[in-house]
Design an enzyme around this catalytic site. Structure first.
Site, mmCIF file in Angstrom:
data_model
loop_
_atom_site.group_PDB
_atom_site.id
_atom_site.type_symbol
_atom_site.label_atom_id
_atom_site.label_comp_id
_atom_site.label_asym_id
_atom_site.label_seq_id
_atom_site.Cartn_x
_atom_site.Cartn_y
_atom_site.Cartn_z
ATOM 1 N N ARG A 44 0.851 -1.195 0.000
ATOM 2 C CA ARG A 44 0.000 0.000 0.000
ATOM 3 C C ARG A 44 0.884 1.242 0.000
ATOM 4 N NH1 ARG A 44 -1.378 1.480 4.673
ATOM 5 N NH2 ARG A 44 -2.262 -0.494 5.371
ATOM 6 N N TYR A 55 -16.321 17.722 -14.746
ATOM 7 C CA TYR A 55 -16.626 16.303 -14.939
ATOM 8 C C TYR A 55 -17.663 15.889 -13.875
ATOM 9 C CZ TYR A 55 -16.021 11.254 -14.858
ATOM 10 O OH TYR A 55 -16.249 9.907 -14.872
ATOM 11 N N ASP A 80 -7.029 19.390 -13.675
ATOM 12 C CA ASP A 80 -7.367 18.057 -14.183
ATOM 13 C C ASP A 80 -6.978 18.049 -15.660
ATOM 14 O OD1 ASP A 80 -8.662 15.899 -15.391
ATOM 15 O OD2 ASP A 80 -10.420 16.003 -14.087
ATOM 16 N N LYS A 93 -8.037 7.160 -19.120
ATOM 17 C CA LYS A 93 -8.350 7.684 -20.447
ATOM 18 C C LYS A 93 -7.120 7.602 -21.357
ATOM 19 C CE LYS A 93 -12.140 8.397 -18.184
ATOM 20 N NZ LYS A 93 -12.524 9.652 -17.560
HETATM 21 C C1 LIG Z 1 -12.953 10.066 -16.241
HETATM 22 C C2 LIG Z 1 -12.613 11.393 -15.674
HETATM 23 C C3 LIG Z 1 -12.403 11.578 -14.293
HETATM 24 C C4 LIG Z 1 -12.576 10.439 -13.295
HETATM 25 O O1 LIG Z 1 -11.626 9.454 -13.475
HETATM 26 P P1 LIG Z 1 -11.886 7.881 -13.134
HETATM 27 O O2 LIG Z 1 -10.619 7.248 -13.530
HETATM 28 O O3 LIG Z 1 -13.076 7.476 -13.933
HETATM 29 O O4 LIG Z 1 -12.163 7.840 -11.668
HETATM 30 C C5 LIG Z 1 -12.039 12.833 -13.839
HETATM 31 N N1 LIG Z 1 -11.908 13.873 -14.699
HETATM 32 C C6 LIG Z 1 -12.121 13.741 -16.023
HETATM 33 C C7 LIG Z 1 -11.942 14.927 -16.902
HETATM 34 C C8 LIG Z 1 -12.474 12.511 -16.557
HETATM 35 O O5 LIG Z 1 -12.697 12.402 -17.873
#
Ligand SMILES: *Cc1c(COP(=O)(O)O)cnc(C)c1O
Length: 379
Positions: free
Chosen positions: A46, A98, A170, A195
């Site tokens: 962890r 998001y 982000d 992504k």
């Molecule tokens: C998908 C996404 C998230 C969340 O990420 P997860 O891996 O699904 O928890 C946060 N911000 C953006 C812009 C996203 O596209």
């Protein structure tokens, strides 16, 4: 080192025990100690794991940051950021955030007395009026989902610095190939690694990077205390994905441009959202802070109804109807009923998410096939 070289080499050393060129999947929960406290830097997975450590340094290098931390999902990473704050602290965030982040802020953290203010940030200067002596963090996403609003990171960073407030970005939609917020003054960069960074739609993961040792220590403490860490197998898959990030992104951008240009000529299409168009709001900001414009495109139809959009989404063959984005295969989605279903109609329409809005994550297939697919679906 330039970007493609870093994508392949940064953070990854041949395995010290065998010389294996690829970082092994250290599928272990614990590490043997010679005598209590006498260990090789790893005690419990962890806290630290060598496969994860390689990925964390690779991501830090790609974002021009000093420290990286990986989490079991993108939301797990944002959760760790907000846990640095206390009841009474205030956070200013983009209004067209998001959906999952919005839910985390309003349904989880508001219960603990943290206050969130959601504001439009297309005019960066307007952010300043929302800062109070309790503001601790500004949270930015750019381009935003799904209408690709562009926020001037450097301008928001100047305001944040002036008021001694942290700036977190982000960077999921852009990836460090297109945009490096640390170079524009951000304190923290977050990714849904799920992504583009993973890039193959086979892993859910999140990451944070920072160059502040103080922030890195706080976040590592939260990572270890709260425990939302990814497993070594997933870290290996992302290390593998990163090695082609620059090539994949180059093709996502080329295909995105061609698909956007094609959609512009299709008579069924009304508004088109892609930051590469000169008419896109803040196009000049995007041109300044991004190296290209990416493969995310949204558009609505002249017949602005849910039924019209559904027909197209049912007719596409190559584009798969699915949540998520950033994989090698092309996806399409209907924000009004999928990602933005929880947002009331009038709120949705204010941010441009009309009933017929369709979002595309343009993949890296041959673009002629993608365009032919859209053509038959839109006819
Ligand atoms: C998908 C996404 C998230 C969340 O990420 P997860 O891996 O699904 O928890 C946060 N911000 C953006 C812009 C996203 O596209």
């Amino acid at each position: 080192m330039k970007f493609g070289t870093k994508a392949i080499h940064a953070g990854v050393e041949p395995d010290p025990t065998t010389g294996a060129i690829m970082t092994p999947i250290y599928q272990t929960s614990t590490y043997v100690q010679a005598s209590p406290g006498d260990h090789k830097g790893y005690e419990y997975s962890r806290t630290q794991n060598p496969t994860r450590a390689a990925l964390e340094s690779s991501l830090a290098a790609l974002e021009n940051a000093k420290f990286g931390l990986c989490f079991s999902s993108g939301l797990g990473a944002i959760d760790a950021v907000i846990k640095m704050f206390r009841p009474g602290d205030e956070i200013i965030s983009t209004n067209d955030l998001y959906g999952g982040t919005y839910r985390l802020f309003t349904k989880i953290f508001e219960q603990y007395g943290i206050k969130f203010t959601f504001v439009p940030m297309s005019e960066a200067a307007s952010v300043e009026q929302h800062i109070t002596d309790k503001t601790r963090l500004i949270w930015v996403e750019t381009p935003t989902n799904p209408v690709m609003n562009i926020i001037d990171i450097e301008a928001v960073a100047k305001i944040a610095k002036k008021h001694n407030v942290l700036l977190g970005v982000d960077n999921t939609f852009s990836t460090p190939y297109l945009q490096t917020p640390m170079d524009l003054g951000a304190d923290l960069v977050m990714h849904s690694v799920t992504k583009y960074l993973g890039g193959h739609s086979d892993v859910v993961m999140g990451a944070l990077v920072t160059s502040s040792e103080e922030l890195a220590k706080k976040l590592a403490f939260i990572q270890n205390s709260c425990g939302a860490v990814p497993g070594p197998q997933d870290c290996f898959l992302v290390l593998r994905g990163l090695k082609t990030l620059h090539i994949r992104m180059q093709r996502h951008c080329e295909n995105g441009r061609k698909v956007a240009e094609y959609l512009k000529t299709n008579p069924a299409v009304d508004k088109l959202y892609w930051p590469g168009f000169e008419t896109h709001v803040n196009h000049e900001v995007a041109a300044r802070q991004m190296r290209d414009f990416g493969g995310m495109i949204s558009f609505n139809l002249k017949t602005d109804t849910r039924e019209a959009a559904f027909k197209i989404l049912e007719k596409v063959r190559l584009f798969s109807l699915a949540e998520s984005l950033g994989g090698v295969e092309s996806l399409c989605g209907h924000p009004a009923s999928m990602t933005h279903a929880a947002i009331p109609l009038n709120e949705r329409q204010k941010t441009g998410v009309s009933d017929s809005l369709i979002r595309l994550s343009v993949g890296i297939e041959d673009v002629e096939d993608l365009i032919a697919d859209l053509k038959q679906a839109l006819s």
